[in-house]
Write a protein that holds these residues in place. Sequence first.
Motif, PDB file in Angstrom:
ATOM      1  N   VAL A  73       7.330 -11.181  -4.830  1.00 28.66           N
ATOM      2  CA  VAL A  73       7.863 -12.420  -4.260  1.00 28.66           C
ATOM      3  C   VAL A  73       7.175 -12.646  -2.917  1.00 28.66           C
ATOM      4  CG1 VAL A  73       9.917 -13.656  -3.515  1.00 28.66           C
ATOM      5  CG2 VAL A  73      10.076 -12.009  -5.397  1.00 28.66           C
ATOM      6  N   ARG A  74       6.462 -13.750  -2.817  1.00 27.32           N
ATOM      7  CA  ARG A  74       5.699 -14.052  -1.607  1.00 27.32           C
ATOM      8  C   ARG A  74       6.626 -14.500  -0.478  1.00 27.32           C
ATOM      9  NH1 ARG A  74       2.671 -17.094  -5.660  1.00 27.32           N
ATOM     10  NH2 ARG A  74       0.809 -15.911  -6.312  1.00 27.32           N
ATOM     11  N   PRO A  75       6.122 -14.523   0.759  1.00 25.49           N
ATOM     12  CA  PRO A  75       6.958 -14.921   1.898  1.00 25.49           C
ATOM     13  C   PRO A  75       7.582 -16.302   1.747  1.00 25.49           C
ATOM     14  CG  PRO A  75       4.957 -13.873   2.688  1.00 25.49           C
ATOM     15  CD  PRO A  75       4.792 -14.028   1.211  1.00 25.49           C
ATOM     16  N   ASP A  76       6.913 -17.217   1.017  1.00 26.29           N
ATOM     17  CA  ASP A  76       7.467 -18.559   0.830  1.00 26.29           C
ATOM     18  C   ASP A  76       8.418 -18.649  -0.351  1.00 26.29           C
ATOM     19  OD1 ASP A  76       5.783 -18.420  -1.337  1.00 26.29           O
ATOM     20  OD2 ASP A  76       4.577 -20.172  -0.806  1.00 26.29           O
ATOM     21  N   CYS A  81       2.298 -11.686  -8.905  1.00 26.53           N
ATOM     22  CA  CYS A  81       2.091 -10.949 -10.150  1.00 26.53           C
ATOM     23  C   CYS A  81       3.359 -10.197 -10.557  1.00 26.53           C
ATOM     24  CB  CYS A  81       0.949  -9.951  -9.972  1.00 26.53           C
ATOM     25  SG  CYS A  81      -0.683 -10.696  -9.763  1.00 26.53           S
ATOM     26  N   SER A  82       3.340  -9.724 -11.784  1.00 23.58           N
ATOM     27  CA  SER A  82       4.436  -8.911 -12.301  1.00 23.58           C
ATOM     28  C   SER A  82       4.083  -7.432 -12.220  1.00 23.58           C
ATOM     29  CB  SER A  82       4.729  -9.286 -13.752  1.00 23.58           C
ATOM     30  OG  SER A  82       5.045 -10.656 -13.860  1.00 23.58           O
ATOM     31  N   GLY A  83       5.060  -6.600 -12.515  1.00 27.64           N
ATOM     32  CA  GLY A  83       4.860  -5.162 -12.523  1.00 27.64           C
ATOM     33  C   GLY A  83       5.977  -4.501 -13.300  1.00 27.64           C
ATOM     34  N   SER A  84       5.936  -3.173 -13.352  1.00 31.41           N
ATOM     35  CA  SER A  84       6.942  -2.416 -14.095  1.00 31.41           C
ATOM     36  C   SER A  84       7.370  -1.200 -13.289  1.00 31.41           C
ATOM     37  CB  SER A  84       6.374  -1.951 -15.440  1.00 31.41           C
ATOM     38  OG  SER A  84       5.988  -3.044 -16.241  1.00 31.41           O
ATOM     39  N   LEU A  85       8.652  -0.966 -13.248  1.00 35.82           N
ATOM     40  CA  LEU A  85       9.199   0.216 -12.588  1.00 35.82           C
ATOM     41  C   LEU A  85       8.931   1.427 -13.474  1.00 35.82           C
ATOM     42  CD1 LEU A  85      11.068   0.866 -10.038  1.00 35.82           C
ATOM     43  CD2 LEU A  85      12.932   0.973 -11.728  1.00 35.82           C
ATOM     44  N   VAL A  86       8.194   2.412 -12.943  1.00 40.60           N
ATOM     45  CA  VAL A  86       7.873   3.617 -13.712  1.00 40.60           C
ATOM     46  C   VAL A  86       8.550   4.860 -13.133  1.00 40.60           C
ATOM     47  CG1 VAL A  86       5.712   2.725 -14.642  1.00 40.60           C
ATOM     48  CG2 VAL A  86       5.698   3.888 -12.421  1.00 40.60           C
ATOM     49  N   ASP A  87       9.252   4.684 -12.045  1.00 39.54           N
ATOM     50  CA  ASP A  87       9.988   5.743 -11.369  1.00 39.54           C
ATOM     51  C   ASP A  87      10.903   5.028 -10.390  1.00 39.54           C
ATOM     52  OD1 ASP A  87      10.059   8.804 -10.428  1.00 39.54           O
ATOM     53  OD2 ASP A  87       9.909   7.563  -8.632  1.00 39.54           O
ATOM     54  N   GLU A  88      11.974   5.655  -9.959  1.00 41.79           N
ATOM     55  CA  GLU A  88      12.894   4.959  -9.047  1.00 41.79           C
ATOM     56  C   GLU A  88      12.218   4.542  -7.736  1.00 41.79           C
ATOM     57  OE1 GLU A  88      14.863   8.957  -6.922  1.00 41.79           O
ATOM     58  OE2 GLU A  88      16.115   7.537  -8.060  1.00 41.79           O
ATOM     59  N   ASN A  89      11.057   5.143  -7.433  1.00 41.91           N
ATOM     60  CA  ASN A  89      10.349   4.840  -6.190  1.00 41.91           C
ATOM     61  C   ASN A  89       8.999   4.142  -6.388  1.00 41.91           C
ATOM     62  OD1 ASN A  89      12.079   6.186  -4.089  1.00 41.91           O
ATOM     63  ND2 ASN A  89      11.673   7.967  -5.391  1.00 41.91           N
ATOM     64  N   ALA A  94      -1.287  -4.611 -11.638  1.00 44.74           N
ATOM     65  CA  ALA A  94      -2.744  -4.709 -11.666  1.00 44.74           C
ATOM     66  C   ALA A  94      -3.301  -4.597 -10.249  1.00 44.74           C
ATOM     67  CB  ALA A  94      -3.168  -6.031 -12.292  1.00 44.74           C
ATOM     68  N   ALA A  95      -4.430  -3.923 -10.100  1.00 39.39           N
ATOM     69  CA  ALA A  95      -5.030  -3.743  -8.777  1.00 39.39           C
ATOM     70  C   ALA A  95      -5.423  -5.072  -8.145  1.00 39.39           C
ATOM     71  CB  ALA A  95      -6.245  -2.818  -8.883  1.00 39.39           C
ATOM     72  N   HIS A  96      -5.925  -6.007  -8.953  1.00 35.99           N
ATOM     73  CA  HIS A  96      -6.399  -7.266  -8.355  1.00 35.99           C
ATOM     74  C   HIS A  96      -5.263  -8.083  -7.751  1.00 35.99           C
ATOM     75  CE1 HIS A  96      -5.498  -9.192 -12.384  1.00 35.99           C
ATOM     76  NE2 HIS A  96      -5.185 -10.206 -11.596  1.00 35.99           N
ATOM     77  N   CYS A  97      -4.029  -7.748  -8.096  1.00 39.35           N
ATOM     78  CA  CYS A  97      -2.875  -8.463  -7.544  1.00 39.35           C
ATOM     79  C   CYS A  97      -2.597  -8.087  -6.089  1.00 39.35           C
ATOM     80  CB  CYS A  97      -1.634  -8.164  -8.370  1.00 39.35           C
ATOM     81  SG  CYS A  97      -1.684  -8.796 -10.051  1.00 39.35           S
ATOM     82  N   VAL A  98      -3.001  -6.894  -5.685  1.00 43.84           N
ATOM     83  CA  VAL A  98      -2.619  -6.384  -4.369  1.00 43.84           C
ATOM     84  C   VAL A  98      -3.815  -5.967  -3.523  1.00 43.84           C
ATOM     85  CG1 VAL A  98      -0.339  -5.631  -5.153  1.00 43.84           C
ATOM     86  CG2 VAL A  98      -2.269  -4.067  -5.371  1.00 43.84           C
ATOM     87  N   TYR A  99      -5.019  -6.131  -4.062  1.00 43.96           N
ATOM     88  CA  TYR A  99      -6.226  -5.694  -3.363  1.00 43.96           C
ATOM     89  C   TYR A  99      -6.511  -6.604  -2.164  1.00 43.96           C
ATOM     90  CZ  TYR A  99     -11.130  -4.316  -2.731  1.00 43.96           C
ATOM     91  OH  TYR A  99     -12.321  -3.864  -2.226  1.00 43.96           O
ATOM     92  N   GLY A 100      -7.008  -6.013  -1.077  1.00 48.46           N
ATOM     93  CA  GLY A 100      -7.480  -6.801   0.056  1.00 48.46           C
ATOM     94  C   GLY A 100      -6.421  -7.636   0.748  1.00 48.46           C
ATOM     95  N   GLY A 101      -5.194  -7.133   0.805  1.00 48.86           N
ATOM     96  CA  GLY A 101      -4.140  -7.846   1.524  1.00 48.86           C
ATOM     97  C   GLY A 101      -3.505  -8.986   0.748  1.00 48.86           C
ATOM     98  N   ARG A 102      -3.759  -9.069  -0.552  1.00 52.04           N
ATOM     99  CA  ARG A 102      -3.223 -10.189  -1.336  1.00 52.04           C
ATOM    100  C   ARG A 102      -1.705 -10.153  -1.457  1.00 52.04           C
ATOM    101  NH1 ARG A 102      -8.010  -9.232  -5.611  1.00 52.04           N
ATOM    102  NH2 ARG A 102      -9.657 -10.227  -4.394  1.00 52.04           N
ATOM    103  N   ALA A 103      -1.107  -8.995  -1.228  1.00 50.83           N
ATOM    104  CA  ALA A 103       0.351  -8.898  -1.320  1.00 50.83           C
ATOM    105  C   ALA A 103       1.012  -8.782   0.050  1.00 50.83           C
ATOM    106  CB  ALA A 103       0.737  -7.703  -2.178  1.00 50.83           C
ATOM    107  N   ASP A 231       0.486 -14.156 -14.845  1.00 45.92           N
ATOM    108  CA  ASP A 231       1.031 -13.093 -15.681  1.00 45.92           C
ATOM    109  C   ASP A 231       0.393 -11.736 -15.400  1.00 45.92           C
ATOM    110  OD1 ASP A 231       2.953 -14.491 -17.260  1.00 45.92           O
ATOM    111  OD2 ASP A 231       1.314 -15.418 -18.375  1.00 45.92           O
ATOM    112  N   SER A 232      -0.607 -11.693 -14.542  1.00 47.28           N
ATOM    113  CA  SER A 232      -1.318 -10.439 -14.260  1.00 47.28           C
ATOM    114  C   SER A 232      -0.365  -9.329 -13.830  1.00 47.28           C
ATOM    115  CB  SER A 232      -2.352 -10.655 -13.157  1.00 47.28           C
ATOM    116  OG  SER A 232      -3.405 -11.473 -13.591  1.00 47.28           O
ATOM    117  N   GLY A 233      -0.667  -8.125 -14.268  1.00 49.47           N
ATOM    118  CA  GLY A 233       0.144  -6.965 -13.909  1.00 49.47           C
ATOM    119  C   GLY A 233       1.370  -6.779 -14.761  1.00 49.47           C
ATOM    120  N   GLY A 234       1.718  -7.810 -15.539  1.00 49.09           N
ATOM    121  CA  GLY A 234       2.914  -7.740 -16.359  1.00 49.09           C
ATOM    122  C   GLY A 234       2.754  -6.782 -17.527  1.00 49.09           C
TER     123      GLY A 234
END
Length: 288
Positions: A73-76, A81-89, A94-103, A231-234
């Motif tokens: 969820v962006r600041p606005d 992108c989507s993702g999946s919980l694989v552990d409680e932490n 997808a890497a391209h969703c968060v690379y280079g400050g994109r998140a 839909d990336s990362g979903g």
Amino acid sequence: MRLRKSVAALFAAAVAPVLIATAGPAGATEDADTRTSPAVEAETQASDADRIETMIVGGRDATQDYPFIATLVRPDGSLGCSGSLVDENWVVTAAHCVYGGRADGSNLRVGSINGHEGGTVVDFTEIVIHPDYDDSEVTRIDMDIALLRLESPVPDAQPITLQARRPTDDQYGLLLGWGQQCAEPGGCGQADILQELDVLIDNRLGCESGFNSETELCHVAAAGTGPCYGDSGGPVLAERSGFTYLAGLTARMGYPGENGGSPWCGEGVTIATDVSAHYGWIQSHISA
């Protein structure tokens, strides 16, 4: 958790024309707007492809809760992108969703099919991008996977199962995402409610765009449908021995756009990062 029992029955006939159409770089061009909702007990001779609901492109509102599903969820307030919980932490995306400050400035909503309310909202404190991911590649070839360490554990976490063995070819799956619902790149907004889409996973389908069959999965949906921008990362879910597991992460289209432009959605095959190929890498971080 079980995938919908009707996936195989509904999808088997629907995907047949797509398998032929995707032999080349572009996919089928059937008009998705002519389809209607799938009948539970069909009493006509209409094909399954004609009964798939048009709304990802061509998906449907989530038919069950997915407690592991996550969205950036962006600041606005808009959805990333989507993702999946694989552990409680930990959440995988997808890497391209968060690379280079994109998140930067984003947080995560976990466990709600509504991208704007419900579930657990949590910040992440660390981004771990696969060391072999190279964002300088035009097609972001291979190793498109990243982990997000959450600031605090998700209460009553129900992570999705991981497996070290990849899906077999000719296996049905279920794709989830909040991406745009029209085919034209940037032509409309994203969904508010999580979308589902039945897919066929098979690395013999002819994915292009730098496809690596050792570390990626190729899949296809019924004609005129498919994942889209946002839909990336979903997750791409599959079943083995009655249990649902995380088979892949949506990465990119498996076919080129016209004249070097961005591909339109729903016109062919899609590439997902094969989670099983990165099973050891994921476990080395979430178990540390």
